[in-house]
Design a protein around this motif. Structure first.
Motif, PDB file in Angstrom:
ATOM      1  N   SER A 126       0.523  -1.172   8.109  1.00  0.00           N
ATOM      2  CA  SER A 126      -0.683  -0.350   8.243  1.00  0.00           C
ATOM      3  C   SER A 126      -1.700  -1.009   9.160  1.00  0.00           C
ATOM      4  O   SER A 126      -1.701  -2.227   9.346  1.00  0.00           O
TER       5      SER A 126
ATOM      6  N   LEU B 262       1.726   7.932   9.269  1.00  0.00           N
ATOM      7  CA  LEU B 262       0.727   8.689   8.538  1.00  0.00           C
ATOM      8  C   LEU B 262      -0.660   8.361   9.068  1.00  0.00           C
ATOM      9  O   LEU B 262      -0.945   7.208   9.420  1.00  0.00           O
TER      10      LEU B 262
ATOM     11  N   CYS C  98       3.059   1.904   1.982  1.00  0.00           N
ATOM     12  CA  CYS C  98       3.638   1.945   3.324  1.00  0.00           C
ATOM     13  C   CYS C  98       4.218   0.587   3.708  1.00  0.00           C
ATOM     14  O   CYS C  98       3.898  -0.439   3.117  1.00  0.00           O
ATOM     15  N   ASP C  99       5.055   0.579   4.741  1.00  0.00           N
ATOM     16  CA  ASP C  99       5.669  -0.657   5.218  1.00  0.00           C
ATOM     17  C   ASP C  99       4.727  -1.471   6.099  1.00  0.00           C
ATOM     18  O   ASP C  99       4.838  -2.702   6.146  1.00  0.00           O
TER      19      ASP C  99
ATOM     20  N   ALA D 289       4.498   9.041   1.336  1.00  0.00           N
ATOM     21  CA  ALA D 289       4.931   7.705   1.760  1.00  0.00           C
ATOM     22  C   ALA D 289       6.082   7.206   0.891  1.00  0.00           C
ATOM     23  O   ALA D 289       7.080   6.662   1.390  1.00  0.00           O
TER      24      ALA D 289
ATOM     25  N   THR E  12       7.744   3.584   7.093  1.00  0.00           N
ATOM     26  CA  THR E  12       6.540   4.347   6.788  1.00  0.00           C
ATOM     27  C   THR E  12       5.330   3.550   7.240  1.00  0.00           C
ATOM     28  O   THR E  12       5.016   2.499   6.688  1.00  0.00           O
ATOM     29  N   LEU E  13       4.664   4.039   8.281  1.00  0.00           N
ATOM     30  CA  LEU E  13       3.567   3.345   8.941  1.00  0.00           C
ATOM     31  C   LEU E  13       2.277   4.119   8.716  1.00  0.00           C
ATOM     32  O   LEU E  13       2.296   5.335   8.517  1.00  0.00           O
ATOM     33  N   LEU E  14       1.144   3.429   8.796  1.00  0.00           N
ATOM     34  CA  LEU E  14      -0.118   4.058   8.419  1.00  0.00           C
ATOM     35  C   LEU E  14      -1.249   3.671   9.359  1.00  0.00           C
ATOM     36  O   LEU E  14      -1.429   2.493   9.678  1.00  0.00           O
TER      37      LEU E  14
ATOM     38  N   ARG F 130      10.026   6.464   2.129  1.00  0.00           N
ATOM     39  CA  ARG F 130      10.699   5.178   1.937  1.00  0.00           C
ATOM     40  C   ARG F 130      12.003   5.353   1.164  1.00  0.00           C
ATOM     41  O   ARG F 130      12.977   4.632   1.406  1.00  0.00           O
TER      42      ARG F 130
END
Length: 344
Positions: A294, A252, A291-292, A268, A278-280, A272
């Protein structure tokens, strides 16, 4: 590529110094037109997406991206009176873009060129040229030519907003904000490791940052041959979200504030639930918590955030390529200047 990423703060300072004096000419064109038509391909087309949001959200002007084949292949004729045609090409030598701008002028449009070469055919054909000052870019993937295009488009947006002083003051903060992005803060190494271990990903944003999602996805394709799809999060929810699973992460991209953040938090959480990493890039504390992993984004208002937000994305794609043993400077099958329709 890494060296040219690091050159962006100075390139942006030079570009703003070079293009801000064109404000009076841009303001005059703005007074004589109602709509904006962007003409571009590749990374320049992603820059044009940013330009279209600036025109519509900040300046209240209808904007659209052209389909150059209307001009070059179908040779149709449109009534473009009252239209400002803005053609973008880092080289200024992509024949399709030069031809399409000339076609737009012949159809009644006023013309602006955004290019890194003041002596290029595109620059010579336009009524006003915003010549970026990126310097020579050796790597095939565009980095500093892309961010300087965004800066030039921000100056166009400033003109269409009537030279708003708050806009102008924020614009002068951009080079320093980009410089701060050169040392990523957060889970950068973890994100590199996660993305180096997969063959594909989805990159998603909305609003102004949609352009960044498209550009970062393109960089993954170019530099490390990942299957990367850049999507608005609204479009992602309309079916493509089905591709997200334990083998397909979502990256994201988001500004630090603005109306798009609540929807990204929802996305997000949904990702999941599908076991998708889920990366940011960017966002605020609430989005990062959903998120996981960031990496912090720039401290810029939403309408300028894409200029800084793309930098950690560039660094991420470069690092993934190097980690997987690929030279990001010379991707297979690509050249610095791309011609289409068989033009050489």
């Amino acid at each position: 590529m890494k060296r040219e990423i690091e050159q962006q703060p100075e390139a942006l300072r030079r570009t703003l110094d070079a293009v801000l004096p064109e404000l009076p000419a841009l303001c005059r064109l703005g007074e004589q037109t109602r709509q904006v038509l962007f003409v571009a391909r590749g990374s320049s087309d992603n820059a044009a997406v940013y330009g279209s949001y600036l025109c519509e959200v900040a300046a209240g002007r209808l904007a659209t991206l052209s389909s150059p084949s209307v001009a070059t292949t179908y040779r149709s004729r449109l009534d473009l009176s009252g239209v400002l045609a803005v053609a973008l090409s880092q080289s200024g030598r992509t024949e399709e873009i030069v031809q399409t701008m000339a076609w737009a002028a012949d159809c009644g449009a006023r013309t602006v060129a955004v290019t890194n070469d003041a002596e290029s055919p595109l620059a010579e054909a336009a009524e006003v040229t915003l010549c970026t000052q990126a310097g020579v870019e050796q790597a095939v993937p565009a980095t500093k030519t892309y961010t300087t295009q965004l800066a030039a488009l921000a100056v166009l947006g400033l003109a269409l907003c009537g030279d708003d002083q708050g806009f102008r003051a924020a614009l002068h903060e951009v080079p320093d904000a980009v410089e701060a992005m050169l040392q990523p803060r957060g889970d950068f190494a973890e994100m590199v490791a996660r993305l180096a271990a997969v063959d594909g990903l989805v990159v998603s944003g909305r609003g102004y940052a949609y352009s960044t999602a498209l550009e970062v996805a393109l960089k993954f394709k170019e530099t490390s041959y990942r299957t990367a799809e850049g999507l608005s999060y609204a479009d992602l929810l309309h079916g493509p979200i089905a591709v997200l699973d334990g083998d397909t992460p979502v990256l994201l991209v988001a500004p630090a504030d603005g109306p798009v953040l609540p929807g990204l938090v929802t996305l997000a959480r949904r990702a999941r639930e599908l076991d998708s990493a889920t990366l940011l890039l960017g966002g605020d504390a609430g989005l990062a918590a959903a998120c996981d992993a960031s990496v912090a984004g720039p401290q810029l208002p939403e309408f300028l955030a894409p200029i800084g937000l793309v930098v950690p994305g560039q660094l991420l794609t470069e690092a993934v390529a190097v980690t997987t043993g690929i030279d990001p400077d010379t991707p297979r099958g690509l050249r610095k200047v791309t011609q289409t329709d068989g033009a050489e």
